[in-house]
Scaffold this motif. Structure first.
Motif, PDB file in Angstrom:
ATOM      1  N   SER A  35       0.811  -1.220   0.000  1.00 19.10           N
ATOM      2  CA  SER A  35       0.000   0.000   0.000  1.00 19.10           C
ATOM      3  C   SER A  35       0.845   1.270   0.000  1.00 19.10           C
ATOM      4  O   SER A  35       0.497   2.259   0.619  1.00 19.10           O
ATOM      5  CB  SER A  35      -0.919   0.003   1.223  1.00 19.10           C
ATOM      6  OG  SER A  35      -1.787  -1.087   1.176  1.00 19.10           O
ATOM      7  N   SER A  36       1.945   1.269  -0.722  1.00 22.53           N
ATOM      8  CA  SER A  36       2.813   2.443  -0.731  1.00 22.53           C
ATOM      9  C   SER A  36       2.167   3.632  -1.430  1.00 22.53           C
ATOM     10  O   SER A  36       2.571   4.766  -1.238  1.00 22.53           O
ATOM     11  CB  SER A  36       4.154   2.112  -1.385  1.00 22.53           C
ATOM     12  OG  SER A  36       3.948   1.711  -2.720  1.00 22.53           O
ATOM     13  N   GLU A  37       1.156   3.391  -2.243  1.00 19.16           N
ATOM     14  CA  GLU A  37       0.470   4.470  -2.955  1.00 19.16           C
ATOM     15  C   GLU A  37      -0.804   4.912  -2.235  1.00 19.16           C
ATOM     16  O   GLU A  37      -1.698   5.476  -2.849  1.00 19.16           O
ATOM     17  CB  GLU A  37       0.137   4.025  -4.379  1.00 19.16           C
ATOM     18  CG  GLU A  37       1.351   3.677  -5.210  1.00 19.16           C
ATOM     19  CD  GLU A  37       2.305   4.865  -5.377  1.00 19.16           C
ATOM     20  OE1 GLU A  37       1.826   5.993  -5.627  1.00 19.16           O
ATOM     21  OE2 GLU A  37       3.516   4.659  -5.231  1.00 19.16           O
ATOM     22  N   ALA A  39      -3.521   6.967  -0.397  1.00 15.06           N
ATOM     23  CA  ALA A  39      -3.865   8.394  -0.427  1.00 15.06           C
ATOM     24  C   ALA A  39      -4.940   8.653   0.616  1.00 15.06           C
ATOM     25  O   ALA A  39      -5.779   7.792   0.878  1.00 15.06           O
ATOM     26  CB  ALA A  39      -4.365   8.780  -1.806  1.00 15.06           C
ATOM     27  N   ASP A  51      -6.666   3.131  -1.890  1.00 18.02           N
ATOM     28  CA  ASP A  51      -5.573   2.303  -2.377  1.00 18.02           C
ATOM     29  C   ASP A  51      -6.238   1.427  -3.428  1.00 18.02           C
ATOM     30  O   ASP A  51      -6.896   1.945  -4.304  1.00 18.02           O
ATOM     31  CB  ASP A  51      -4.980   1.492  -1.229  1.00 18.02           C
ATOM     32  CG  ASP A  51      -3.722   0.727  -1.644  1.00 18.02           C
ATOM     33  OD1 ASP A  51      -3.149   1.047  -2.681  1.00 18.02           O
ATOM     34  OD2 ASP A  51      -3.335  -0.190  -0.907  1.00 18.02           O
ATOM     35  N   ASP A  52      -6.148   0.133  -3.330  1.00 15.48           N
ATOM     36  CA  ASP A  52      -6.902  -0.765  -4.205  1.00 15.48           C
ATOM     37  C   ASP A  52      -8.387  -0.692  -3.859  1.00 15.48           C
ATOM     38  O   ASP A  52      -9.239  -0.905  -4.691  1.00 15.48           O
ATOM     39  CB  ASP A  52      -6.429  -2.211  -4.072  1.00 15.48           C
ATOM     40  CG  ASP A  52      -5.006  -2.377  -4.578  1.00 15.48           C
ATOM     41  OD1 ASP A  52      -4.575  -1.551  -5.418  1.00 15.48           O
ATOM     42  OD2 ASP A  52      -4.324  -3.304  -4.124  1.00 15.48           O
ATOM     43  N   ASN A  70       4.341   5.675   3.458  1.00 14.66           N
ATOM     44  CA  ASN A  70       4.713   4.283   3.181  1.00 14.66           C
ATOM     45  C   ASN A  70       3.657   3.279   3.625  1.00 14.66           C
ATOM     46  O   ASN A  70       3.967   2.264   4.244  1.00 14.66           O
ATOM     47  CB  ASN A  70       6.055   3.939   3.820  1.00 14.66           C
ATOM     48  CG  ASN A  70       7.199   4.682   3.192  1.00 14.66           C
ATOM     49  OD1 ASN A  70       7.178   4.957   1.992  1.00 14.66           O
ATOM     50  ND2 ASN A  70       8.203   5.014   3.969  1.00 14.66           N
ATOM     51  N   GLY A  71       2.399   3.561   3.336  1.00 18.18           N
ATOM     52  CA  GLY A  71       1.325   2.636   3.669  1.00 18.18           C
ATOM     53  C   GLY A  71       0.868   2.666   5.113  1.00 18.18           C
ATOM     54  O   GLY A  71       0.118   1.811   5.549  1.00 18.18           O
TER      55      GLY A  71
END
Length: 77
Positions: A35-37, A39, A51-52, A70-71
């Motif tokens: 989950s580094s992306e 938001a 995330d997803d 970083n998630g």
């Protein structure tokens, strides 16, 4: 600061909710290494984490800052 029930239920979606108490109190949610992306957006009193999947929860009473790195989502007083 109390962890909202809807945020406690996030662990059904692979996140780990941990509450750390210090002078101000904090809620820390680790969404995992994938989950580094992550938001985060705040609309009124609602926090929206994407995330997803999308997770929404009410901003805890007394929360003054919501950050993501970083998630890892951190809510502090």
């Amino acid at each position: 600061m109390r962890v909202p029930q809807s945020l406690k239920d996030v662990d059904e979606h692979r996140a780990i909710v941990r509450t750390y108490e210090d002078d101000g109190g904090a809620i820390v949610v680790d969404f995992g290494p994938a989950s580094s992306e992550l938001a985060v957006d705040i609309v009124g009193d609602t926090v929206i984490v994407t995330d997803d999947e999308q997770v929404e929860f009410e901003l805890p009473t007394g929360a003054s800052d919501v950050t993501v790195n970083n998630g890892v989502l951190t809510i502090t007083e």
